[in-house]
Design an enzyme around this catalytic site. Structure first.
Site, short mmCIF file in Angstrom:
data_model
loop_
_atom_site.label_atom_id
_atom_site.label_comp_id
_atom_site.label_asym_id
_atom_site.label_seq_id
_atom_site.Cartn_x
_atom_site.Cartn_y
_atom_site.Cartn_z
N ARG A 1 0.65 -1.26 -0.09
CA ARG A 1 0.05 -0.10 -0.05
C ARG A 1 0.85 1.42 -0.10
O ARG A 1 0.31 2.34 -0.17
CB ARG A 1 -1.01 0.05 1.08
CG ARG A 1 -1.87 1.18 1.33
CD ARG A 1 -3.21 0.91 2.09
NE ARG A 1 -3.01 0.18 3.15
CZ ARG A 1 -2.43 0.45 4.20
NH1 ARG A 1 -1.85 1.67 4.69
NH2 ARG A 1 -2.10 -0.43 5.23
N TYR B 1 -15.61 18.33 -14.30
CA TYR B 1 -16.18 17.10 -14.36
C TYR B 1 -17.16 16.70 -13.15
O TYR B 1 -16.75 17.14 -11.98
CB TYR B 1 -14.84 16.04 -14.18
CG TYR B 1 -15.37 14.90 -14.12
CD1 TYR B 1 -16.20 13.97 -14.97
CD2 TYR B 1 -14.93 13.94 -13.00
CE1 TYR B 1 -16.66 12.58 -14.68
CE2 TYR B 1 -15.32 12.54 -12.70
CZ TYR B 1 -16.19 12.10 -13.63
OH TYR B 1 -16.48 10.82 -13.23
N ASP C 1 -6.80 20.00 -13.56
CA ASP C 1 -7.38 18.63 -14.18
C ASP C 1 -6.83 18.75 -15.20
O ASP C 1 -7.41 19.36 -16.36
CB ASP C 1 -8.63 18.38 -13.87
CG ASP C 1 -9.22 17.02 -14.38
OD1 ASP C 1 -8.45 16.51 -15.41
OD2 ASP C 1 -9.97 16.55 -13.80
N LYS D 1 -8.29 7.82 -19.17
CA LYS D 1 -8.61 8.49 -20.67
C LYS D 1 -7.57 8.56 -21.47
O LYS D 1 -6.99 7.35 -21.94
CB LYS D 1 -9.16 9.99 -20.39
CG LYS D 1 -10.13 9.94 -19.25
CD LYS D 1 -11.40 9.13 -19.36
CE LYS D 1 -12.55 9.65 -18.54
NZ LYS D 1 -12.74 8.94 -17.35
C1 LIG Z 1 -11.67 15.81 -16.67
C2 LIG Z 1 -11.97 14.31 -15.81
N1 LIG Z 1 -11.21 14.16 -14.72
C3 LIG Z 1 -11.50 13.06 -13.86
C4 LIG Z 1 -12.29 12.27 -14.06
C5 LIG Z 1 -12.53 10.96 -13.26
O1 LIG Z 1 -11.54 9.91 -13.58
P1 LIG Z 1 -11.93 8.32 -13.25
O2 LIG Z 1 -13.11 7.93 -14.16
O3 LIG Z 1 -10.61 7.75 -13.82
O4 LIG Z 1 -12.07 8.04 -11.83
C6 LIG Z 1 -13.00 12.03 -15.28
C7 LIG Z 1 -13.97 10.78 -15.61
O5 LIG Z 1 -14.49 11.13 -16.77
C8 LIG Z 1 -12.73 13.18 -16.30
O6 LIG Z 1 -13.28 13.27 -17.37
#
Ligand SMILES: Cc1ncc(COP(=O)(O)O)c(C=O)c1O
Length: 393
Positions: free
Chosen positions: A54, A107, A190, A215
Site C-alpha cells: 500500500r 467534471y 485537471d 482517458k
Molecule cells: C476531466 C476528468 N477528470 C477526472 C475524471 C475521473 O476519472 P476516473 O473516471 O478515472 O476516476 C474524469 C472521468 O470522466 C474526467 O473526465
C-alpha cells in the site's frame, strides 16, 4: 528520480523513451510487473519506504517518473486507483475550514465529491464560470480574505479544469495561475483533456496537475487509473502520506497498462485531434446541430485562449441538438460511434451527458459529448452525419 532526463528530446520521443529499465546486456526493454503485497525487511519503516504494497510498488515507479517529466515536475507523480481517487487526494490538500474555488462545469464526479465534502463542513465550496477570468479572480481574492485568520497552509485552493468536461470552456490559465498565486492560493489543474502533450500547467506555476489516466494517457478504455503530479517535494510528501493512509492505490497490472498506453500517446493525440477538427467543421455546418463547442473552431469562444496556451485543441467536441429526444435519436442511430460514457480511447464514443442525473442542469438536455478516436475520419463522418440527417428528416 531514477533516470537522467532527456529534456532535449521532443515530446513524441519522450513518451516512448521515458520510464525504460536501465540498459545492460539482456535487460528487458520494458519494466516488469511486480506482483507482491509486501517486501522483505527488518529495519525501521519510514515514510517513502517500500515495505508494503500500500506504500509502493516497483511497477508504479517508471510511469510515475515518466508522467512527472512530461508535466515538468521535479518529483515523481503518484498513481491512484482512479482519477477520482487522485482528485479526492488533491482536494484534501486544502486547509480545514478553507475554501475551494471550482468551475461550475468541472467534471461532475469532482464537483459532486467537492459538494459532498463541503456539506460536512470540511471546506467551503465556491463555484465559478472558469472562462470568466475576472469572476474567478474576484472569487479567489474574496476566499483569501475570508480565510485570512486560518493558520494552516493552503487556505484557498483554486481548482481549474480546461477545457471543461463537457462544456469545453477554456480557462485563461496563465492569468488565473498568476492571480491565484498573488493571493496566496494553491492551484490544482485537471489536465485530463489536454494531456501534457498539449498543455503543461506546472510550467506556468500551478502546484499540482491531476489526471484521469483512464482517458488519454492509458488510451484504450481498458483500465481505470488516476494520477497526481505535484510540482514540488513537500506537497508530494503530503499526497503520498494521504495515499498510503487512505489506500486508494493502483494495481500493478493497471500501472503497467498505463505506461504501455503512454507509449502511443503522441500518435493518438495527433490523429484524434486531426479527426476532431475535420468533424467539428462539418458538424458546425449541419442543420441538426444547434450549437457546438470545440476550441479548435475559429469561432469558438475559447479558440484564441486555447491557441495561445495549448499545442493543439484535443479531441472532445460537444454538440447540442436541441432536445433529449433528438440527442437520444442521434446516439441510437450511430453504428460506428459507440454509445458509452468516458473518453480518450482509440475508439470514438458519444453520449448525451444529461443521462447522468448528477450532471449540472446548466448542461443542455440535448448536449452530446463526442470523444473522437483514431478511426478513419470519413467513416466517422458518414456515421454521425447519417444519424444527424435522420433527426433532421
Ligand atoms: C476531466 C476528468 N477528470 C477526472 C475524471 C475521473 O476519472 P476516473 O473516471 O478515472 O476516476 C474524469 C472521468 O470522466 C474526467 O473526465
Amino acid at each position: 528520480m531514477s533516470q537522467p532526463s532527456p529534456r532535449a528530446h521532443r515530446p513524441a520521443t519522450r513518451v516512448v523513451d521515458l520510464g525504460r529499465p536501465h540498459r545492460g546486456d539482456d535487460a528487458p526493454v520494458n519494466p516488469p510487473i511486480t506482483i507482491s503485497s509486501t517486501y522483505v525487511g527488518t529495519g525501521e519503516v519510514a515514510s517513502g519506504a517500500r515495505a508494503y504494497g500500500r506504500y509502493s510498488n516497483p511497477t508504479w515507479d517508471p510511469f510515475e517518473d515518466a508522467l512527472a517529466r512530461l508535466e515538468g515536475a521535479d518529483v515523481p507523480a503518484l498513481l491512484y486507483g482512479s482519477g477520482l481517487a487522485a482528485i479526492a487526494s488533491a482536494l484534501d490538500l486544502v486547509a480545514p475550514g478553507g475554501t475551494v474555488v471550482m468551475p461550475a462545469h468541472t467534471y461532475q464526479g469532482a464537483l459532486l465529491g467537492a459538494q459532498e465534502t463541503a456539506r460536512t463542513g470540511r471546506f467551503d465550496l465556491v463555484t465559478v464560470d472558469i472562462a470568466d477570468t475576472q469572476d474567478v479572480i474576484a472569487a479567489v481574492r474574496k476566499a483569501a480574505e475570508d480565510t485570512a485568520s486560518l493558520t494552516h497552509e493552503r487556505p484557498v485552493l483554486l481548482w481549474i479544469e480546461s477545457p471543461t468536461n463537457p462544456m469545453l470552456e477554456v480557462a485563461d490559465l496563465p492569468t488565473l495561475v498568476e492571480a491565484a498565486k498573488a493571493s496566496g492560493a494553491f492551484v490544482v489543474v485537471d489536465n485530463t483533456f489536454a494531456t501534457p502533450l498539449l498543455q503543461r500547467p506546472l510550467e506556468i506555476g500551478a502546484d499540482v496537475v491531476v489526471h484521469s489516466v483512464t482517458k488519454y494517457l492509458a488510451g484504450h478504455s481498458d483500465v481505470v487509473l488516476g494520477a497526481c503530479v505535484p510540482a514540488e517535494a513537500p506537497v508530494r510528501e503530503g499526497l503520498l502520506h494521504h495515499r498510503s493512509i487512505q489506500g486508494a492505490i493502483a494495481g500493478p497490472f493497471e500501472a503497467w497498462l498505463g505506461l504501455r498506453g503512454l507509449r502511443t500517446l503522441a500518435l493518438r493525440v495527433e490523429r484524434s485531434g486531426d479527426n476532431a477538427l475535420v468533424l467539428a467543421e462539418r458538424l458546425e455546418a449541419h442543420p441538426a446541430v444547434r450549437a457546438i463547442r470545440y476550441p479548435g473552431l475559429r469561432g469558438d469562444p475559447g479558440h484564441e485562449r486555447a491557441a495561445a496556451q495549448m499545442d493543439g485543441f484535443g479531441a472532445i467536441i460537444s454538440i447540442d441538438v436541441g432536445s433529449t429526444e433528438a440527442a437520444d435519436q442521434v446516439v441510437d442511430h450511430c453504428e460506428l460511434w459507440t454509445p458509452a460514457t468516458s473518453l480518450g480511447g482509440v475508439e470514438s464514443l458519444l453520449e448525451r451527458r444529461r443521462r447522468h442525473t448528477a450532471e449540472p442542469e446548466t448542461v443542455p438536455e440535448g448536449l452530446i459529448r463526442l470523444s473522437v478516436g483514431i478511426e478513419d475520419v470519413e467513416d466517422l463522418w458518414d456515421d454521425i452525419r447519417a444519424a444527424l440527417d435522420a433527426v433532421q428528416a
